[in-house]
Scaffold this motif. Structure first.
Motif, PDB file in Angstrom:
ATOM      1  N   ARG A  53       5.628  -2.444  -4.442  1.00 25.80           N
ATOM      2  CA  ARG A  53       6.752  -2.330  -3.636  1.00 25.80           C
ATOM      3  C   ARG A  53       7.746  -1.343  -4.225  1.00 25.80           C
ATOM      4  NH1 ARG A  53       5.857  -7.736  -1.555  1.00 25.80           N
ATOM      5  NH2 ARG A  53       4.717  -7.565   0.196  1.00 25.80           N
ATOM      6  N   ARG A  54       8.261  -1.961  -5.633  1.00 26.93           N
ATOM      7  CA  ARG A  54       9.238  -1.544  -6.433  1.00 26.93           C
ATOM      8  C   ARG A  54       8.853   0.180  -6.577  1.00 26.93           C
ATOM      9  NH1 ARG A  54       9.631  -6.518  -8.514  1.00 26.93           N
ATOM     10  NH2 ARG A  54       8.546  -5.903 -10.304  1.00 26.93           N
ATOM     11  N   GLU A  55       7.619   0.013  -7.057  1.00 27.71           N
ATOM     12  CA  GLU A  55       7.038   1.343  -7.742  1.00 27.71           C
ATOM     13  C   GLU A  55       6.974   2.550  -6.441  1.00 27.71           C
ATOM     14  OE1 GLU A  55       5.865   3.994 -10.594  1.00 27.71           O
ATOM     15  OE2 GLU A  55       7.117   2.134 -10.711  1.00 27.71           O
ATOM     16  N   ALA A  56       6.645   2.044  -5.189  1.00 30.52           N
ATOM     17  CA  ALA A  56       6.374   2.811  -3.981  1.00 30.52           C
ATOM     18  C   ALA A  56       7.905   3.307  -3.752  1.00 30.52           C
ATOM     19  CB  ALA A  56       5.926   2.179  -2.971  1.00 30.52           C
ATOM     20  N   ARG A  57       8.747   2.482  -3.890  1.00 32.62           N
ATOM     21  CA  ARG A  57      10.437   2.963  -3.415  1.00 32.62           C
ATOM     22  C   ARG A  57      10.527   4.131  -4.639  1.00 32.62           C
ATOM     23  NH1 ARG A  57      11.089  -2.450  -2.330  1.00 32.62           N
ATOM     24  NH2 ARG A  57      11.866  -3.005  -4.273  1.00 32.62           N
ATOM     25  N   ARG A  58      10.216   3.614  -5.943  1.00 36.57           N
ATOM     26  CA  ARG A  58      10.647   4.704  -6.991  1.00 36.57           C
ATOM     27  C   ARG A  58      10.033   5.964  -6.815  1.00 36.57           C
ATOM     28  NH1 ARG A  58       9.269   6.798 -11.708  1.00 36.57           N
ATOM     29  NH2 ARG A  58       6.948   6.033 -11.498  1.00 36.57           N
TER      30      ARG A  58
END
Length: 245
Positions: free
Chosen positions: A77-82
């Motif tokens: 999820r964090r990488e998708a937001r980035r």
């Protein structure tokens, strides 16, 4: 330190958790996603690396991932937001065997996750349940390049040789439309990255109470690779279509 934490550290510099270079991953995804606007599902997605790469390459793509490791899903999820693709990614915290969806998928991935289903053929049966007519499956699994020792079979499982592996897949009604056998260089790079990164973490954190255990884990895993399965275990990735839908 639990298995998921060990894996997360070990794969810091090799986020694809299998012996595949970046170009190999790209080609496999290109073959699995011929249009670029498909709906894609990863059964056992981990930190979502396959999905994130597909979403980044194809703005028209929508993706879903399933995994039991909440920490890995949080990382995805964090990488998708980035990357700015979070609006096209849906993640499910549950076992892949129990996952059900109202959607059918144009590409179903399950790379190196056959243990979750009880083997290669049960994994293909599970993937078929989610597959849209004319869709494709991208699957990756081990095979024996040479006759394994009993120790290797006990450690890794009862694989077959490459030709027999493909024959079993075809006999279940699938047709390979693309494939990649990981090279020795890919396999070596993967193992060195995993156990070297794990060892480096332990050496960089000598005051951590688990540092000695982590360093020993890296030593044991490196020794198992070099002494037990480096010369016998191969890895094949296949893009498959149903012979008849």
């Amino acid at each position: 330190m639990n298995r998921e934490q060990i894996s997360a550290i070990a794969h810091t510099h090799h986020p694809i958790k299998f012996p595949l270079h970046d170009d190999s991953v790209r080609r496999l995804l290109e073959q699995g996603l011929p249009r670029g606007d498909e709906r894609i599902l990863d059964l056992g997605c981990g930190s979502g690396e396959w999905l994130l790469r597909a979403l980044s390459a194809h703005p028209g793509l929508r993706a879903e991932g399933v995994d039991i490791a909440e920490d890995s899903l949080d990382l995805a999820r964090r990488e998708a937001r980035r990357l700015g693709v979070e609006d096209r990614l849906t993640l499910h915290h549950r076992s892949a065997e129990e996952f059900a969806s109202p959607h059918a998928f144009d590409l179903v991935l399950s790379v190196g996750a056959s243990h979750a289903f009880g083997g290669l053929l049960p994994t293909l049966a599970a993937a078929r349940e989610h597959l849209a007519p004319g869709g494709r499956v991208l699957i990756g699994d081990g095979f024996w390049e040479r006759e394994p020792t009993p120790e290797a079979v006990e450690m890794l499982g009862d694989f077959t040789d490459l030709a027999s592996t493909v024959d079993r897949v075809v006999a279940e009604g699938w047709t390979p439309v693309y494939g990649h056998v990981s090279t020795r260089a890919e396999r070596d790079a993967y193992e060195w990255a995993c156990w070297g990164t794990l060892a480096s973490w332990a050496l960089d954190n000598p005051d951590d109470p688990e540092s000695a255990e982590v360093l020993d884990t890296a030593r044991v895993r490196r020794s198992e690779w070099l002494r037990v399965y480096r010369d016998t275990l191969g890895f094949v990735s296949l893009v498959l279509r149903r012979t008849t839908d």
